[in-house]
Motif scaffolding. Structure first.
Motif, PDB file in Angstrom:
ATOM      1  N   SER A 225     -17.867   6.272 -40.847  1.00 28.52           N
ATOM      2  CA  SER A 225     -17.530   7.629 -40.449  1.00 28.52           C
ATOM      3  C   SER A 225     -18.544   8.606 -41.015  1.00 28.52           C
ATOM      4  O   SER A 225     -18.663   8.758 -42.236  1.00 28.52           O
ATOM      5  CB  SER A 225     -16.122   7.999 -40.949  1.00 28.52           C
TER       6      SER A 225
ATOM      7  N   LEU B 299     -24.260   6.321 -52.572  1.00 30.25           N
ATOM      8  CA  LEU B 299     -23.275   5.722 -51.671  1.00 30.25           C
ATOM      9  C   LEU B 299     -23.803   4.366 -51.208  1.00 30.25           C
ATOM     10  O   LEU B 299     -24.637   4.282 -50.311  1.00 30.25           O
ATOM     11  CB  LEU B 299     -22.999   6.624 -50.468  1.00 30.25           C
TER      12      LEU B 299
ATOM     13  N   GLY C 134     -18.531   6.807 -53.301  1.00 29.65           N
ATOM     14  CA  GLY C 134     -17.650   6.329 -52.243  1.00 29.65           C
ATOM     15  C   GLY C 134     -17.831   4.840 -52.038  1.00 29.65           C
ATOM     16  O   GLY C 134     -18.690   4.214 -52.664  1.00 29.65           O
TER      17      GLY C 134
ATOM     18  N   VAL D  10     -15.354   5.375 -46.771  1.00 29.32           N
ATOM     19  CA  VAL D  10     -16.117   6.049 -45.722  1.00 29.32           C
ATOM     20  C   VAL D  10     -16.124   5.216 -44.437  1.00 29.32           C
ATOM     21  O   VAL D  10     -16.841   5.528 -43.498  1.00 29.32           O
ATOM     22  CB  VAL D  10     -17.569   6.322 -46.164  1.00 29.32           C
TER      23      VAL D  10
ATOM     24  N   ALA E 226     -16.878  11.369 -43.083  1.00 31.15           N
ATOM     25  CA  ALA E 226     -16.476  10.952 -44.426  1.00 31.15           C
ATOM     26  C   ALA E 226     -17.660  10.880 -45.370  1.00 31.15           C
ATOM     27  O   ALA E 226     -17.561  11.250 -46.545  1.00 31.15           O
ATOM     28  CB  ALA E 226     -15.764   9.599 -44.360  1.00 31.15           C
ATOM     29  N   VAL E 227     -18.794  10.414 -44.867  1.00 31.39           N
ATOM     30  CA  VAL E 227     -19.989  10.336 -45.696  1.00 31.39           C
ATOM     31  C   VAL E 227     -20.496  11.727 -46.049  1.00 31.39           C
ATOM     32  O   VAL E 227     -20.787  12.032 -47.213  1.00 31.39           O
ATOM     33  CB  VAL E 227     -21.100   9.539 -44.980  1.00 31.39           C
TER      34      VAL E 227
ATOM     35  N   ASP F 239     -17.089   1.289 -49.087  1.00 29.13           N
ATOM     36  CA  ASP F 239     -16.666   0.759 -47.789  1.00 29.13           C
ATOM     37  C   ASP F 239     -15.367  -0.003 -47.990  1.00 29.13           C
ATOM     38  O   ASP F 239     -14.920  -0.223 -49.121  1.00 29.13           O
ATOM     39  CB  ASP F 239     -17.747  -0.156 -47.217  1.00 29.13           C
TER      40      ASP F 239
END
Length: 397
Positions: free
Chosen positions: A152, A105, A128, A144, A155-156, A130
């Motif tokens: 968040s 990520l 994911g 995320v 979300a992560v 940003d």
């Protein structure tokens, strides 16, 4: 590679932007999202040193938009596998052990870290993104961040990453602590961004992923691409800095009444140097990123003003910007309407696409008739407009 100003320590544009964004001012949170349709941009079929430049670039009239003819990321080819497990010390001094790079990520305020991971050839492992990761290769990944650039934790955690690579431009910081408490390796890389420190960032990101050979290949490719862009620029533009356009970079958000001038040690200064402009902020002693004043604009007397596309749109285009900043209207840039905008997720990314960004900006500054017509953000009522040379009247659109 062309001789550019040495990389400096201290506050950078990205750090300052983070401060603004974390207080509710989103940077490119809408049009900057991945998958957003971009304005048509013609290919750069003519090398820069083959372009016919205006006799005096400072006499060009009208706004222009710098855009990438090819928005895809350069991706190096390598069979090198991640040498994990590994232990790395982040830019925050924290020692982190990375056991797996299967679920990466990469997140920061401009999408630069994600772009670098993809260019290293590890995009298939990214889970994911940003809100600023605006390149097509990542468009299907879940976000995320929320409310612009607020990270968040939920979300992560839902993505179950095996490693998070970030800097300190996303917050709140408590979220990063929460992720570490949950057992997720979080590697902090430098928040410094400039043309000069791209290689440093590549090394740090690749170091966290255990792919030093890929890092060497990517740095070599970026250096070669940057030289192929900047060498023709330097060979073509006037040798005397006094004959080059005086340039400044303004960060504007009309909806939040935010108007900042990027100065030395901001990253924008290195970009202005790279495109062959004269960085006025250095002349007037403007350091970092501070609210612009009428006095500073008058003293700077810029010939060209660089802005982010979404920022320009938020002020109502060129007319709106000049109305909101009357002092700017009285400068050469204001009188000639020489506002050059570029997509928020591209202009200050300082990553694998920087050579293309420099080339696009240089064309928009020195030979605006070779780039896309000014976007609706740069016009009066949404009609296209392209700058014309030597004081000829152009469509102010």
């Amino acid at each position: 590679m062309t001789k550019l100003r040495n990389a400096r320590a201290g506050v950078t544009a990205l750090a300052a932007l983070a401060t603004l964004c974390l207080t509710g001012c989103a940077v490119g949170a809408n049009a900057g999202n991945a998958g957003t349709a971009e304005a048509e941009c013609p290919g750069a079929s003519t090398p820069f040193d083959g372009l016919e430049l205006a006799a005096d670039v400072r006499t060009i009239d009208g706004p222009s938009t710098a855009c990438l003819a090819d928005t895809s990321l350069p991706i190096i080819a390598s069979d090198e596998a991640s040498a994990v497990p590994l232990t790395v010390t982040g830019a925050d001094g924290v020692e982190v052990t990375v056991d797996s790079t299967e679920r990466i990520l990469p997140i920061d305020i401009t999408g630069t870290i994600a772009a670098t991971v993809f260019s290293l050839g590890l995009g298939d492992h990214v889970v994911g993104r940003d809100s600023s990761t605006g390149f097509a290769e990542a468009s299907d990944l879940p976000e995320v961040t929320q409310e612009g650039h607020t990270l968040s934790a939920e979300a992560v955690l839902a993505l179950d990453p095996t490693v998070v690579i970030t800097d300190t431009t996303l917050g709140p910081r408590d979220v990063l602590a929460q992720l570490r408490d949950a057992g997720i390796p979080v590697v902090i890389v430098t928040k410094e961004r400039s043309v000069e420190n791209i290689g440093e960032l590549v090394d740090q990101i690749a170091g966290a992923l255990g792919v030093p050979e890929r890092a060497a290949l990517l740095k070599s490719a970026i250096d070669a691409d940057l030289s192929s862009v900047t060498d023709p620029i330097n060979a073509t533009i006037p040798a005397d800095p006094a004959d080059r356009p005086r340039m400044i970079f303004l960060y504007v958000r009309g909806s939040a009444n935010v108007y900042y001038l990027f100065g030395e040690e901001s990253g924008a200064d290195s970009l202005i140097d790279a495109v062959g402009g004269f960085d006025v902020a250095g002349e007037i002693g403007w350091e970092g990123m501070r609210p612009v004043t009428a006095e500073a604009l008058v003293q700077a007397a810029p010939d060209v003003v660089l802005v982010m596309t979404e920022g320009l749109a938020s002020t109502g285009g060129v007319d709106g910007l000049l109305e909101r900043l009357p002092a700017l209207a009285s400068t050469p840039a204001g009188e000639h309407r020489r506002i050059v905008d570029m997509a928020d997720t591209e202009v200050l990314g300082f990553g694998p696409r920087t050579p293309a960004v420099v080339d696009a900006l240089a064309r928009a500054v020195w030979a605006p008739d070779t780039v896309a017509a000014a976007s609706a953000a740069g016009g009066t009522d949404g009609d296209a407009a392209t700058g014309t040379a030597d004081g000829d009247d152009g469509d102010d659109g």
